[in-house]
Scaffold this motif. Structure first.
Motif, PDB file in Angstrom:
ATOM      1  N   LEU A  62       0.821  -1.207   0.000  1.00 23.71           N
ATOM      2  CA  LEU A  62       0.000   0.000   0.000  1.00 23.71           C
ATOM      3  C   LEU A  62       0.856   1.259   0.000  1.00 23.71           C
ATOM      4  CD1 LEU A  62      -2.783  -1.233   2.411  1.00 23.71           C
ATOM      5  CD2 LEU A  62      -3.150  -0.441   0.067  1.00 23.71           C
ATOM      6  N   PHE A  63       1.941   1.273   0.772  1.00 26.40           N
ATOM      7  CA  PHE A  63       2.833   2.432   0.742  1.00 26.40           C
ATOM      8  C   PHE A  63       3.465   2.587  -0.635  1.00 26.40           C
ATOM      9  CE2 PHE A  63       3.550   1.889   5.556  1.00 26.40           C
ATOM     10  CZ  PHE A  63       2.500   2.746   5.842  1.00 26.40           C
ATOM     11  N   ALA A  64       3.815   1.470  -1.267  1.00 24.98           N
ATOM     12  CA  ALA A  64       4.414   1.535  -2.602  1.00 24.98           C
ATOM     13  C   ALA A  64       3.433   2.065  -3.642  1.00 24.98           C
ATOM     14  CB  ALA A  64       4.916   0.147  -3.013  1.00 24.98           C
ATOM     15  N   SER A  65       2.144   1.878  -3.413  1.00 21.64           N
ATOM     16  CA  SER A  65       1.136   2.256  -4.407  1.00 21.64           C
ATOM     17  C   SER A  65       1.159   3.744  -4.731  1.00 21.64           C
ATOM     18  CB  SER A  65      -0.265   1.857  -3.928  1.00 21.64           C
ATOM     19  OG  SER A  65      -0.689   2.672  -2.837  1.00 21.64           O
ATOM     20  N   SER A  66       1.617   4.557  -3.788  1.00 22.81           N
ATOM     21  CA  SER A  66       1.633   6.009  -4.023  1.00 22.81           C
ATOM     22  C   SER A  66       2.782   6.436  -4.923  1.00 22.81           C
ATOM     23  CB  SER A  66       1.726   6.760  -2.691  1.00 22.81           C
ATOM     24  OG  SER A  66       2.954   6.482  -2.048  1.00 22.81           O
ATOM     25  N   GLN A  67       3.708   5.488  -5.238  1.00 22.04           N
ATOM     26  CA  GLN A  67       4.898   5.818  -6.021  1.00 22.04           C
ATOM     27  C   GLN A  67       4.878   5.202  -7.418  1.00 22.04           C
ATOM     28  OE1 GLN A  67       7.235   7.796  -4.311  1.00 22.04           O
ATOM     29  NE2 GLN A  67       5.648   7.769  -2.734  1.00 22.04           N
ATOM     30  N   THR A  68       3.790   4.532  -7.787  1.00 24.46           N
ATOM     31  CA  THR A  68       3.763   3.823  -9.067  1.00 24.46           C
ATOM     32  C   THR A  68       2.331   3.645  -9.544  1.00 24.46           C
ATOM     33  OG1 THR A  68       4.330   1.732 -10.173  1.00 24.46           O
ATOM     34  CG2 THR A  68       3.741   1.584  -7.860  1.00 24.46           C
ATOM     35  N   GLN A  69       2.197   3.410 -10.843  1.00 26.77           N
ATOM     36  CA  GLN A  69       0.897   3.048 -11.410  1.00 26.77           C
ATOM     37  C   GLN A  69       0.809   1.550 -11.687  1.00 26.77           C
ATOM     38  OE1 GLN A  69      -0.617   5.721 -14.541  1.00 26.77           O
ATOM     39  NE2 GLN A  69       1.068   7.111 -14.045  1.00 26.77           N
ATOM     40  N   ALA A  70       1.822   0.796 -11.284  1.00 31.59           N
ATOM     41  CA  ALA A  70       1.809  -0.650 -11.488  1.00 31.59           C
ATOM     42  C   ALA A  70       0.685  -1.302 -10.693  1.00 31.59           C
ATOM     43  CB  ALA A  70       3.152  -1.240 -11.068  1.00 31.59           C
ATOM     44  N   GLN A  71       0.213  -2.432 -11.186  1.00 23.43           N
ATOM     45  CA  GLN A  71      -0.717  -3.245 -10.411  1.00 23.43           C
ATOM     46  C   GLN A  71       0.044  -3.895  -9.257  1.00 23.43           C
ATOM     47  OE1 GLN A  71      -4.239  -3.777 -10.888  1.00 23.43           O
ATOM     48  NE2 GLN A  71      -3.818  -1.898 -12.054  1.00 23.43           N
ATOM     49  N   ILE A  72      -0.590  -3.975  -8.095  1.00 21.34           N
ATOM     50  CA  ILE A  72       0.053  -4.522  -6.905  1.00 21.34           C
ATOM     51  C   ILE A  72      -0.838  -5.621  -6.329  1.00 21.34           C
ATOM     52  CG2 ILE A  72       0.891  -4.028  -4.567  1.00 21.34           C
ATOM     53  CD1 ILE A  72       1.417  -1.145  -5.515  1.00 21.34           C
ATOM     54  N   ILE A  73      -0.242  -6.789  -6.116  1.00 20.14           N
ATOM     55  CA  ILE A  73      -0.952  -7.915  -5.514  1.00 20.14           C
ATOM     56  C   ILE A  73      -0.326  -8.212  -4.157  1.00 20.14           C
ATOM     57  CG2 ILE A  73      -1.513 -10.370  -5.696  1.00 20.14           C
ATOM     58  CD1 ILE A  73      -1.482 -10.058  -8.731  1.00 20.14           C
ATOM     59  N   LEU A  74      -1.137  -8.216  -3.121  1.00 26.82           N
ATOM     60  CA  LEU A  74      -0.707  -8.575  -1.774  1.00 26.82           C
ATOM     61  C   LEU A  74      -1.006 -10.056  -1.559  1.00 26.82           C
ATOM     62  CD1 LEU A  74      -2.418  -5.598   0.129  1.00 26.82           C
ATOM     63  CD2 LEU A  74      -0.223  -5.585  -1.069  1.00 26.82           C
ATOM     64  N   VAL A  75      -0.040 -10.801  -1.038  1.00 22.20           N
ATOM     65  CA  VAL A  75      -0.219 -12.240  -0.801  1.00 22.20           C
ATOM     66  C   VAL A  75      -0.030 -12.502   0.685  1.00 22.20           C
ATOM     67  CG1 VAL A  75       0.536 -14.567  -1.384  1.00 22.20           C
ATOM     68  CG2 VAL A  75       0.660 -12.743  -3.111  1.00 22.20           C
ATOM     69  N   GLU A  76      -1.089 -12.963   1.336  1.00 21.45           N
ATOM     70  CA  GLU A  76      -1.048 -13.176   2.783  1.00 21.45           C
ATOM     71  C   GLU A  76      -1.814 -14.444   3.145  1.00 21.45           C
ATOM     72  OE1 GLU A  76      -0.590 -13.507   6.551  1.00 21.45           O
ATOM     73  OE2 GLU A  76       0.554 -12.001   5.420  1.00 21.45           O
ATOM     74  N   LEU A  77      -1.176 -15.316   3.916  1.00 20.98           N
ATOM     75  CA  LEU A  77      -1.780 -16.584   4.317  1.00 20.98           C
ATOM     76  C   LEU A  77      -2.861 -16.409   5.366  1.00 20.98           C
ATOM     77  CD1 LEU A  77      -1.790 -19.721   4.343  1.00 20.98           C
ATOM     78  CD2 LEU A  77       0.036 -19.590   6.059  1.00 20.98           C
ATOM     79  N   GLN A  78      -2.639 -15.529   6.340  1.00 18.12           N
ATOM     80  CA  GLN A  78      -3.564 -15.405   7.466  1.00 18.12           C
ATOM     81  C   GLN A  78      -4.817 -14.622   7.044  1.00 18.12           C
ATOM     82  OE1 GLN A  78      -1.936 -14.762  11.479  1.00 18.12           O
ATOM     83  NE2 GLN A  78       0.053 -14.436  10.499  1.00 18.12           N
ATOM     84  N   GLU A  79      -5.958 -15.255   7.193  1.00 19.02           N
ATOM     85  CA  GLU A  79      -7.207 -14.654   6.741  1.00 19.02           C
ATOM     86  C   GLU A  79      -7.495 -13.330   7.442  1.00 19.02           C
ATOM     87  OE1 GLU A  79     -11.964 -15.834   6.249  1.00 19.02           O
ATOM     88  OE2 GLU A  79     -10.557 -17.213   7.225  1.00 19.02           O
ATOM     89  N   ARG A  80      -7.217 -13.255   8.739  1.00 17.23           N
ATOM     90  CA  ARG A  80      -7.486 -12.024   9.494  1.00 17.23           C
ATOM     91  C   ARG A  80      -6.674 -10.856   8.956  1.00 17.23           C
ATOM     92  NH1 ARG A  80      -8.913  -8.019  11.507  1.00 17.23           N
ATOM     93  NH2 ARG A  80      -9.271  -7.485  13.693  1.00 17.23           N
ATOM     94  N   LEU A  81      -5.401 -11.092   8.647  1.00 15.70           N
ATOM     95  CA  LEU A  81      -4.555 -10.018   8.138  1.00 15.70           C
ATOM     96  C   LEU A  81      -4.947  -9.646   6.706  1.00 15.70           C
ATOM     97  CD1 LEU A  81      -1.018 -11.046   9.462  1.00 15.70           C
ATOM     98  CD2 LEU A  81      -2.844  -9.797  10.608  1.00 15.70           C
ATOM     99  N   ALA A  82      -5.258 -10.648   5.889  1.00 14.28           N
ATOM    100  CA  ALA A  82      -5.678 -10.376   4.516  1.00 14.28           C
ATOM    101  C   ALA A  82      -6.954  -9.547   4.487  1.00 14.28           C
ATOM    102  CB  ALA A  82      -5.876 -11.688   3.758  1.00 14.28           C
ATOM    103  N   GLU A  83      -7.848  -9.828   5.431  1.00 20.52           N
ATOM    104  CA  GLU A  83      -9.110  -9.069   5.494  1.00 20.52           C
ATOM    105  C   GLU A  83      -8.855  -7.624   5.904  1.00 20.52           C
ATOM    106  OE1 GLU A  83     -12.619  -7.258   7.123  1.00 20.52           O
ATOM    107  OE2 GLU A  83     -10.912  -7.912   8.347  1.00 20.52           O
ATOM    108  N   MET A  84      -7.921  -7.406   6.836  1.00 20.44           N
ATOM    109  CA  MET A  84      -7.545  -6.039   7.205  1.00 20.44           C
ATOM    110  C   MET A  84      -6.965  -5.301   6.007  1.00 20.44           C
ATOM    111  SD  MET A  84      -5.808  -6.764  10.947  1.00 20.44           S
ATOM    112  CE  MET A  84      -5.151  -5.103  11.144  1.00 20.44           C
ATOM    113  N   ALA A  85      -6.103  -5.983   5.252  1.00 21.08           N
ATOM    114  CA  ALA A  85      -5.512  -5.365   4.064  1.00 21.08           C
ATOM    115  C   ALA A  85      -6.575  -5.010   3.036  1.00 21.08           C
ATOM    116  CB  ALA A  85      -4.470  -6.307   3.447  1.00 21.08           C
ATOM    117  N   GLU A  86      -7.533  -5.902   2.863  1.00 20.04           N
ATOM    118  CA  GLU A  86      -8.596  -5.650   1.885  1.00 20.04           C
ATOM    119  C   GLU A  86      -9.398  -4.405   2.268  1.00 20.04           C
ATOM    120  OE1 GLU A  86     -12.289  -5.536  -0.099  1.00 20.04           O
ATOM    121  OE2 GLU A  86     -12.154  -5.989   2.037  1.00 20.04           O
ATOM    122  N   ARG A  87      -9.662  -4.238   3.561  1.00 15.75           N
ATOM    123  CA  ARG A  87     -10.383  -3.025   3.995  1.00 15.75           C
ATOM    124  C   ARG A  87      -9.526  -1.773   3.823  1.00 15.75           C
ATOM    125  NH1 ARG A  87     -11.626  -3.248   9.472  1.00 15.75           N
ATOM    126  NH2 ARG A  87     -10.667  -5.281   9.774  1.00 15.75           N
TER     127      ARG A  87
END
Length: 248
Positions: A62-87
């Motif tokens: 997310l911090f990197a997103s402000s420096q590029t127009q590239a598509q960014i995919i976050l990969v996270e095993l833990q469902e709780r953390l992935a859900e926080m990232a999605e929000r």
């Protein structure tokens, strides 16, 4: 800014050098200086595809997103953390640029085609699973900090599969594992090119390192960058770190 539900115990933090806000929970996962430094270490492709492995609550990507127009995919095993990232993605109106894969990173090429990624960033578990001295952590922190569900070898193997030829991997890790890191990178045809050591204060030993490698690159020409010191003697951030957190 989109209104997003915040769960009990959560807060919203911001890296003030950007407009990006991150949903955090101290009992579940909070980013720290290693994530911030990793997001600023590699030169980001202006377009293409960036993957953030072991993404936690998504801070690095997310911090990197402000420096590029590239598509960014976050990969996270833990469902709780992935859900926080999605929000957090929705909170920042970044759904057109950033997405989350909630899966084991070894399955990455089941979600994207091999040899398609321009840059992978990874803040991996630092400690081997055999190290038991600091395992009195929550399950979320335990998995984030110890090599229980993944390890350095598996991460490098996945990076070799996913990166384009001449694509890059940027890691933050511990200096005491430097030789192992370099050996593992080379095993998977990832040539180390840039290393920077991070020091908590001047006169102290390094407690972090940043390393960048290129897939199928030459093993010649590795550079050791100037040291990066996080705190002044009085505990304040140094000018370099303050600029990263708050802007010039």
């Amino acid at each position: 800014m989109t209104t997003i539900p915040i769960q009990p115990g959560e807060r919203i933090d911001q890296l003030f050098s950007t407009d990006v806000k991150i949903i955090q929970n101290r009992d579940v996962f909070s980013y720290s200086v290693d994530s911030v430094l990793l997001s600023r270490f590699p030169k980001l492709p202006s377009r293409g595809l960036i993957v953030d492995l072991c993404s936690g609550n998504g801070a690095v990507g997310l911090f990197a997103s402000s420096q590029t127009q590239a598509q960014i995919i976050l990969v996270e095993l833990q469902e709780r953390l992935a859900e926080m990232a999605e929000r957090s993605i929705r909170l920042n109106n970044l759904t057109d640029q950033v997405s989350v894969i909630n899966d084991d990173l070894k399955n990455l090429t089941q979600h994207i085609k091999p040899s398609q990624v321009d840059l992978i960033v990874c803040n991996p578990p630092y400690f081997k699973a055999t190290e038991t001295s600091k395992k009195n952590l929550s399950e979320h922190y335990l998995l984030a900090r110890h090599e229980i569900t993944t390890n350095l070898d598996e991460i490098c193997k996945v990076c070799q599969q996913a990166l384009k030829s001449n694509g890059r991997l940027a890691l933050v890790h511990r200096p005491d594992r430097l030789l192992e890191i370099i050996d593992t990178l080379k095993q998977y045809k990832l040539a180390p090119k840039r290393i920077q050591f991070i020091y908590p204060k001047a006169g102290k030993e390094a407690n972090m390192l940043l390393i960048e490698a290129i897939k199928d690159g030459s093993l010649e020409g590795m550079r050791i960058l100037p040291p990066l010191i996080v705190h002044q003697d009085n505990g304040d951030y140094t000018d370099e770190i303050r600029a990263i957190y708050y802007g010039h």
